[in-house]
Design a protein around this motif. Structure first.
Motif, PDB file in Angstrom:
ATOM      1  N   VAL A 179      -1.270 -24.270  -6.734  1.00 38.03           N
ATOM      2  CA  VAL A 179      -0.946 -25.027  -8.102  1.00 38.03           C
ATOM      3  C   VAL A 179      -0.530 -26.249  -8.032  1.00 38.03           C
ATOM      4  N   ALA A 180       0.056 -26.775  -6.730  1.00 38.66           N
ATOM      5  CA  ALA A 180       0.543 -28.473  -6.791  1.00 38.66           C
ATOM      6  C   ALA A 180      -0.767 -29.022  -6.399  1.00 38.66           C
ATOM      7  N   LEU A 181      -1.593 -28.462  -5.586  1.00 41.91           N
ATOM      8  CA  LEU A 181      -3.111 -29.162  -5.305  1.00 41.91           C
ATOM      9  C   LEU A 181      -4.028 -29.282  -6.432  1.00 41.91           C
ATOM     10  N   VAL A 182      -4.170 -28.372  -7.163  1.00 42.29           N
ATOM     11  CA  VAL A 182      -4.951 -28.465  -8.266  1.00 42.29           C
ATOM     12  C   VAL A 182      -4.404 -29.007  -9.462  1.00 42.29           C
ATOM     13  N   PHE A 183      -3.164 -29.317  -9.692  1.00 38.42           N
ATOM     14  CA  PHE A 183      -2.623 -29.930 -10.560  1.00 38.42           C
ATOM     15  C   PHE A 183      -2.877 -31.535 -10.458  1.00 38.42           C
ATOM     16  N   VAL A 184      -2.819 -31.901  -8.911  1.00 36.27           N
ATOM     17  CA  VAL A 184      -2.824 -33.407  -8.615  1.00 36.27           C
ATOM     18  C   VAL A 184      -4.321 -33.687  -8.689  1.00 36.27           C
ATOM     19  N   LEU A 185      -5.017 -32.535  -8.300  1.00 30.22           N
ATOM     20  CA  LEU A 185      -6.656 -33.031  -8.455  1.00 30.22           C
ATOM     21  C   LEU A 185      -6.885 -33.171  -9.825  1.00 30.22           C
ATOM     22  N   GLY A 186      -6.344 -32.324 -10.961  1.00 32.71           N
ATOM     23  CA  GLY A 186      -6.821 -32.747 -12.107  1.00 32.71           C
ATOM     24  C   GLY A 186      -6.374 -33.838 -12.676  1.00 32.71           C
ATOM     25  N   LEU A 187      -5.093 -34.440 -12.306  1.00 29.33           N
ATOM     26  CA  LEU A 187      -4.383 -35.856 -12.490  1.00 29.33           C
ATOM     27  C   LEU A 187      -5.549 -36.915 -11.827  1.00 29.33           C
ATOM     28  N   TRP A 188      -6.101 -36.626 -10.787  1.00 29.73           N
ATOM     29  CA  TRP A 188      -6.938 -37.578 -10.314  1.00 29.73           C
ATOM     30  C   TRP A 188      -8.254 -37.638 -11.061  1.00 29.73           C
ATOM     31  N   VAL A 189      -8.946 -36.559 -11.436  1.00 25.08           N
ATOM     32  CA  VAL A 189     -10.195 -36.339 -12.217  1.00 25.08           C
ATOM     33  C   VAL A 189      -9.951 -37.121 -13.499  1.00 25.08           C
ATOM     34  N   VAL A 190      -8.904 -37.308 -14.114  1.00 32.06           N
ATOM     35  CA  VAL A 190      -8.567 -37.679 -15.659  1.00 32.06           C
ATOM     36  C   VAL A 190      -8.377 -39.254 -15.188  1.00 32.06           C
ATOM     37  N   ALA A 191      -7.532 -39.519 -14.149  1.00 28.41           N
ATOM     38  CA  ALA A 191      -7.242 -40.975 -13.864  1.00 28.41           C
ATOM     39  C   ALA A 191      -8.537 -41.932 -13.843  1.00 28.41           C
ATOM     40  N   PHE A 192      -9.508 -41.209 -12.729  1.00 27.38           N
ATOM     41  CA  PHE A 192     -10.583 -41.949 -12.439  1.00 27.38           C
ATOM     42  C   PHE A 192     -11.727 -41.482 -13.116  1.00 27.38           C
ATOM     43  N   GLY A 193     -11.678 -40.878 -14.333  1.00 29.85           N
ATOM     44  CA  GLY A 193     -13.011 -40.287 -15.006  1.00 29.85           C
ATOM     45  C   GLY A 193     -13.839 -41.178 -15.525  1.00 29.85           C
ATOM     46  N   TYR A 194     -13.323 -42.450 -15.842  1.00 28.39           N
ATOM     47  CA  TYR A 194     -14.401 -43.508 -16.241  1.00 28.39           C
ATOM     48  C   TYR A 194     -14.929 -44.324 -14.967  1.00 28.39           C
ATOM     49  N   VAL A 195     -14.417 -44.033 -13.923  1.00 25.02           N
ATOM     50  CA  VAL A 195     -14.818 -44.719 -12.639  1.00 25.02           C
ATOM     51  C   VAL A 195     -15.628 -44.126 -11.809  1.00 25.02           C
ATOM     52  N   THR A 196     -15.169 -42.931 -11.824  1.00 27.06           N
ATOM     53  CA  THR A 196     -16.177 -41.889 -10.845  1.00 27.06           C
ATOM     54  C   THR A 196     -16.341 -40.701 -11.767  1.00 27.06           C
ATOM     55  N   PRO A 197     -17.174 -39.880 -11.137  1.00 23.80           N
ATOM     56  CA  PRO A 197     -17.265 -38.576 -12.246  1.00 23.80           C
ATOM     57  C   PRO A 197     -16.202 -37.745 -12.229  1.00 23.80           C
ATOM     58  N   GLY A 198     -16.020 -37.076 -13.580  1.00 28.13           N
ATOM     59  CA  GLY A 198     -15.016 -36.708 -14.049  1.00 28.13           C
ATOM     60  C   GLY A 198     -14.585 -37.093 -15.441  1.00 28.13           C
ATOM     61  N   GLY A 199     -13.382 -37.129 -15.794  1.00 33.70           N
ATOM     62  CA  GLY A 199     -13.160 -37.318 -17.333  1.00 33.70           C
ATOM     63  C   GLY A 199     -11.902 -36.615 -17.933  1.00 33.70           C
ATOM     64  N   GLY A 200     -11.583 -37.070 -19.233  1.00 29.41           N
ATOM     65  CA  GLY A 200     -10.526 -36.242 -19.891  1.00 29.41           C
ATOM     66  C   GLY A 200     -10.871 -34.796 -19.815  1.00 29.41           C
ATOM     67  N   PHE A 201     -11.988 -34.474 -20.204  1.00 28.11           N
ATOM     68  CA  PHE A 201     -12.332 -33.097 -20.752  1.00 28.11           C
ATOM     69  C   PHE A 201     -12.295 -32.247 -19.271  1.00 28.11           C
ATOM     70  N   GLN A 202     -12.846 -32.730 -18.334  1.00 30.93           N
ATOM     71  CA  GLN A 202     -12.894 -32.167 -16.942  1.00 30.93           C
ATOM     72  C   GLN A 202     -11.493 -32.065 -16.402  1.00 30.93           C
ATOM     73  N   GLY A 203     -10.904 -33.233 -16.463  1.00 33.27           N
ATOM     74  CA  GLY A 203      -9.474 -32.930 -15.822  1.00 33.27           C
ATOM     75  C   GLY A 203      -8.604 -32.051 -16.586  1.00 33.27           C
ATOM     76  N   GLY A 204      -8.613 -32.082 -17.954  1.00 34.02           N
ATOM     77  CA  GLY A 204      -7.895 -31.250 -18.697  1.00 34.02           C
ATOM     78  C   GLY A 204      -8.071 -29.681 -18.419  1.00 34.02           C
ATOM     79  N   VAL A 205      -9.462 -29.568 -18.111  1.00 34.06           N
ATOM     80  CA  VAL A 205      -9.648 -27.932 -17.467  1.00 34.06           C
ATOM     81  C   VAL A 205      -9.011 -27.834 -16.469  1.00 34.06           C
ATOM     82  N   VAL A 206      -8.920 -28.817 -15.338  1.00 31.16           N
ATOM     83  CA  VAL A 206      -8.498 -28.457 -14.107  1.00 31.16           C
ATOM     84  C   VAL A 206      -6.745 -28.492 -14.094  1.00 31.16           C
ATOM     85  N   ILE A 207      -6.382 -29.215 -15.071  1.00 28.46           N
ATOM     86  CA  ILE A 207      -4.978 -29.123 -15.060  1.00 28.46           C
ATOM     87  C   ILE A 207      -4.505 -27.848 -15.579  1.00 28.46           C
TER      88      ILE A 207
END
Length: 244
Positions: free
Chosen positions: A112-140
Motif C-alpha cells: 500500500v505504501a509503495l503503490v501510494f508513493v508511486l502514484g504520487l510520483w506519477v502525478v507529480a512528474f506526469g507532465y515531465v515524464t510519462p504519467g499524469g493526473g489520470f494515470q497517477g489518480g488510478v494508481v493512488i
C-alpha cells in the motif's frame, strides 16, 4: 433450450465477434507509424511553447484542456450514477471481514505504501515524464483498494470515509473548472496558461499545467475510491431484497 443448442449459439456469437474485431483492425497503420499532422505538429512545438517534455500531458491539460474538463464531468456523473444504483436497497452497516494471515497483512500494507508513493510520483512528474493526473489518480486509488485486500473493508472504509472522498472528488472537478476561469480573468481565454511556462524539464514547467494535473489526480483518485467502496459493499453485504 438444450445444452448443445446453447453451445452452438455461443460458438456462432464468439466467431461473429472475432470476425468483427478482425475487420475493425484491417487497414490500420503499422505499429509505430503515425501519419496524421496534429500529433506531428504538437511534437514539434509543444516543448518550446510550454517547456513540458511530456507532449501528451501538455496536450491534455493545455492545448485540449477544455476536452479534459468534459471528461472530468463525465467521470463525475458516471460515479454519481453508479453510486445511486448500487446503494439502492443495501443495508447500511460495515462488514467484519479481515485478512487473517499476518504475513499477508504485513506484505499488503507495505505494498500500500509503495503503490501510494508511486502514484504520487506519477502525478507529480506526469507532465515531465510519462504519467499524469489520470494515470497517477488510478494508481493512488489502487493503493486504497489494496487496504481492503491486505486488511479489511472496515479499514478501507475508515481510510476513505464517503463524505470526505466524495468532497475530494467534487473539489478536484471544481478546482479544474475554477482554474479555467482564472485563466479567463488574467489571460482572456478559458483555461489559458496564467503562470508562464517555467523551466523545461522541471516541476516548474508548464505554468498552470501542474495545477490542472493535480486537480485531475484528486478527482480521479477520489472517484475510483468511491466506486471501489460501492462495489466492495455489493460484494460483502447482502441487500434487503436478498435477505427477504
Amino acid at each position: 433450450m438444450n445444452r448443445s443448442l446453447r453451445l452452438g449459439i455461443f460458438a456462432v456469437s464468439a466467431a461473429g465477434l472475432a470476425a468483427l474485431l478482425f475487420w475493425s483492425l484491417v487497414g490500420l497503420p503499422d505499429f509505430g507509424h503515425y501519419h496524421w499532422p496534429y500529433g506531428k505538429l504538437l511534437n514539434a512545438v509543444a516543448v518550446n511553447e510550454r517547456h513540458t517534455t511530456n507532449v501528451v500531458g501538455v496536450t491534455v491539460f493545455d492545448y485540449r484542456g477544455f476536452d479534459t474538463l468534459g471528461e472530468e464531468f463525465i467521470l463525475f456523473t458516471a460515479v454519481i450514477g453508479v453510486s445511486l444504483l448500487l446503494r439502492k436497497g443495501r443495508e447500511d452497516r460495515i462488514p467484519l471481514d479481515s485478512a487473517r494471515d499476518d504475513a499477508l497483512r504485513l506484505l499488503g500494507l507495505l505494498a500500500v505504501a509503495l503503490v501510494f508513493v508511486l502514484g504520487l510520483w506519477v502525478v507529480a512528474f506526469g507532465y515531465v515524464t510519462p504519467g499524469g493526473g489520470f494515470q497517477g489518480g488510478v494508481v493512488i486509488a489502487g493503493a486504497f483498494a489494496l487496504v481492503y485486500l491486505a486488511a479489511s473493508y472496515r479499514d478501507f472504509h475508515e481510510l476513505t470515509p464517503h463524505s470526505a472522498v466524495e468532497m475530494a472528488e467534487a473539489f478536484g472537478v471544481g478546482a479544474f473548472t475554477i482554474l479555467g476561469f482564472v485563466g479567463l480573468a488574467y489571460e482572456g481565454a478559458y483555461l489559458q496558461n496564467f503562470l508562464g511556462i517555467g523551466d523545461t524539464g522541471t516541476l516548474y514547467a508548464g505554468g498552470s499545467v501542474p495545477l490542472l494535473n493535480w486537480a485531475t489526480a484528486i478527482a480521479v483518485a477520489a472517484a475510483l475510491a468511491v466506486l471501489f467502496s460501492e462495489f466492495m459493499k455489493v460484494y460483502v453485504l447482502p441487500t434487503r431484497e436478498w435477505r427477504s
